[in-house]
Design an enzyme around this catalytic site. Structure first.
Site, PDB file in Angstrom:
ATOM      1  CG  ASP A 153     -10.095  -0.702   4.201  1.00  0.00           C
ATOM      2  OD1 ASP A 153      -9.878  -0.915   2.998  1.00  0.00           O
ATOM      3  OD2 ASP A 153      -9.576  -1.357   5.125  1.00  0.00           O
ATOM      4  CD  GLN A 158      -3.519  -4.761   6.138  1.00  0.00           C
ATOM      5  OE1 GLN A 158      -3.338  -3.779   5.423  1.00  0.00           O
ATOM      6  NE2 GLN A 158      -4.151  -5.835   5.705  1.00  0.00           N
ATOM      7  CE  LYS A 170      -3.821  -2.557   1.873  1.00  0.00           C
ATOM      8  NZ  LYS A 170      -4.541  -3.097   3.014  1.00  0.00           N
TER       9      LYS A 170
END
Ligand code: NAP
Length: 299
Positions: free
Chosen positions: A129, A106, A62
């Site tokens: 997200d 994460q 990322k």
């Protein structure tokens, strides 16, 4: 010579690798425009708790992707034993930090941390997200702001290859919050107009369901669980699965396979995503697109 009807199906390989490269290029171009106009770069903050090697690899990819499209990124590595309050404190600081556009924690988190309370703490306009209830609710209501990256990537692949979903029967195997539920929401929206069936581990006679699919989306987490006896000829197959299976012929001792038995199912399908090189690359590309959108919202 009599002509017999052609039985073979011309299979289209849905290359997430190529579509992701196109998305990244679009994001890069739009980022140049954004940075010139505002004098700042979009910025993604990525938070990793613990030292799970797979998560560390995802976080590294990322960060690399941010650099490639011209974003700033900030990495926060916290030890496995981090207390919930400490993590919440970091999220509150990132929420208030005007130099940060997107916040990604994460997953999975270590078991002592409640994913729900952490995700709920992220400001919805920084939730790149797409997992905050406000964003999930907006998606369901047909007014999306941030859509979870993997389902957004699936839709982008379908669009790129002009795969029409109107009136088609989409069968989704898996009902997770990050894949199954949001892809079902997307496909049922007006304009997409698919008829959606969602299957899960308690579904009776799964093959009976999957054989109905014009579009089959597998997000199960079980290597090669969908075989040739579970699909109808001409099906479009989206394989979300990323599974490691032992393979001594590989230097690293394993290979990555999807949830679909590719060799068996591809000859029957009209289009299929490979693993690797299918949905995987799309997920990070869509994260970049979401982060750019967040920056544009923040101005
Ligand atoms: N390409 C990407 O970027 C990307 C992103 C996310 C995930 N993934 C991969 O996609 C897969 C799914 O991920 P996830 O996070 O959605 O997984 P998950 O949270 O574990 O959900 C799996 C789903 O599959 C269902 N399931 C499990 N076994 C089944 C069976 N035998 N028959 C029918 N349904 C079954 C489960 O049913 P229950 O609800 O009844 O338990 C659950 O709904 C994994 O391989 C993951 O690594 C890839």
């Amino acid at each position: 010579m009599g002509s017999s009807p052609r039985k073979e199906i011309h299979m289209l390989l849905l290359s997430g690798k190529e579509v992701a490269a196109a998305v990244r290029e679009e994001v890069r171009d739009a980022t140049v425009e954004f940075t010139t106009r505002t004098g700042r770069k979009p910025c993604l903050a990525v938070v990793l708790v613990g030292d799970d090697p797979a998560s560390a690899t995802y976080v590294a990819s990322k960060g690399k992707a941010c650099g490639e499209v011209g974003f700033d990124h900030k990495d926060f590595r916290l030890v496995e034993q981090t207390e919930e309050n400490e993590l919440l404190g970091l999220i509150h600081r990132l929420n208030e930090d005007s130099t940060v556009d997107g916040i990604l924690v994460q997953l999975p988190l270590p078991p002592h941390l409640q994913e729900k309370s952490i995700i709920h703490a992220i400001r919805p306009d920084k939730d790149v997200d797409g997992l905050h209830p406000a964003n999930v609710g907006r998606l369901l209501l047909g007014d999306p702001q941030f859509v979870a990256c993997t389902p957004a990537g699936i839709m982008r692949i379908l669009d790129h290859y002009h795969i029409d979903t109107v009136g088609r029967h989409a069968v989704i195997v898996g009902r997770s919050n990050i894949v199954g539920k949001p892809i079902a929401s997307l496909l049922m929206q007006k304009g997409r107009d698919a008829t959606v069936t969602i299957c899960h581990s308690r579904t009776k006679n799964l093959a009976e369901q999957t054989k109905q699919a014009d579009l089959l989306i597998a997000a199960i987490g079980k290597p090669e669980a969908i075989g040739s006896d579970m699909v109808k000829p001409g099906v479009v197959v989206i394989d979300v699965g990323i599974n490691r299976v032992p393979d001594e012929t590989r230097k690293r001792g394993y290979r990555i396979v999807g949830d679909v038995d590719y060799d068996a199912v591809a000859p029957l399908s009209s289009a299929i995503t490979p693993v690797p090189g299918g949905i995987g690359p799309m997920t990070i590309a869509m994260l970049m697109e979401n982060t750019l959108r967040a920056a544009q919202i923040h101005g």
